[in-house]
Design a protein around this motif. Structure first.
Motif, PDB file in Angstrom:
ATOM      1  N   PRO A   1       0.831  -1.210   0.000  1.00  0.00           N
ATOM      2  CA  PRO A   1       0.000   0.000   0.000  1.00  0.00           C
ATOM      3  C   PRO A   1       0.865   1.259   0.000  1.00  0.00           C
ATOM      4  CG  PRO A   1      -0.280  -1.250   2.049  1.00  0.00           C
ATOM      5  CD  PRO A   1       0.669  -2.004   1.184  1.00  0.00           C
ATOM      6  N   ASP A   2       0.235   2.417  -0.336  1.00  0.00           N
ATOM      7  CA  ASP A   2       0.970   3.676  -0.413  1.00  0.00           C
ATOM      8  C   ASP A   2       1.527   4.095   0.947  1.00  0.00           C
ATOM      9  OD1 ASP A   2       0.435   3.841  -3.082  1.00  0.00           O
ATOM     10  OD2 ASP A   2      -1.390   5.036  -2.797  1.00  0.00           O
ATOM     11  N   LYS A   3       0.767   3.860   1.998  1.00  0.00           N
ATOM     12  CA  LYS A   3       1.188   4.305   3.335  1.00  0.00           C
ATOM     13  C   LYS A   3       1.789   3.152   4.129  1.00  0.00           C
ATOM     14  CE  LYS A   3      -2.281   7.916   3.607  1.00  0.00           C
ATOM     15  NZ  LYS A   3      -3.395   8.457   4.371  1.00  0.00           N
ATOM     16  N   TYR A   4       2.633   2.408   3.521  1.00  0.00           N
ATOM     17  CA  TYR A   4       3.254   1.259   4.193  1.00  0.00           C
ATOM     18  C   TYR A   4       4.352   1.738   5.124  1.00  0.00           C
ATOM     19  CZ  TYR A   4       5.962  -2.946   4.936  1.00  0.00           C
ATOM     20  OH  TYR A   4       6.642  -3.975   5.509  1.00  0.00           O
TER      21      TYR A   4
END
Length: 115
Positions: free
Chosen positions: A31-34
């Protein structure tokens, strides 16, 4: 992306042939906010007061646990002692009565049960 079985055979020095195969590999999208999980190691010095409090808490827990064990073991010993004394008393009463009295008591009990 499936497993493809290659059957290329390469000769080995001993005269044997080895089969080559491919492995199945899986990919996933992050995911983008990993945010990776990183454990933070805190290396701070304990003050003597903190160390003393920690030791006291540890002693209290251990004392509470031992108190519980003592209580349970005491209950088990009291119960087993009661059972032992009851069994010995019944054994002693049966052993001390003469056989003629036992025969009389047994016949009276049988007559009472039959009535």
């Amino acid at each position: 992306m499936g497993a493809q079985g290659k059957t290329d055979e390469a000769p080995l020095p001993g005269g044997k042939k080895q089969q080559k195969t491919s492995k199945e590999v899986f990919f996933s999208v992050l995911p983008d906010k990993y945010e990776p999980l990183i454990e933070e190691v805190e290396e701070k010095e304990e003050t003597p007061d903190e160390r003393r409090k920690r030791k006291e808490e540890k002693k209290k827990k251990k004392k509470k646990k031992l108190k519980k064990y003592r209580k349970n073991i005491g209950k088990a010993l009291r119960f087993s002692w009661r059972c032992l004394t009851a069994g010995l008393q019944s054994l002693a009463s049966a052993y001390s009565t003469p056989l003629s009295a036992v025969a009389t008591v047994v016949t009276e009990v049988n007559q009472a049960a039959g009535s």
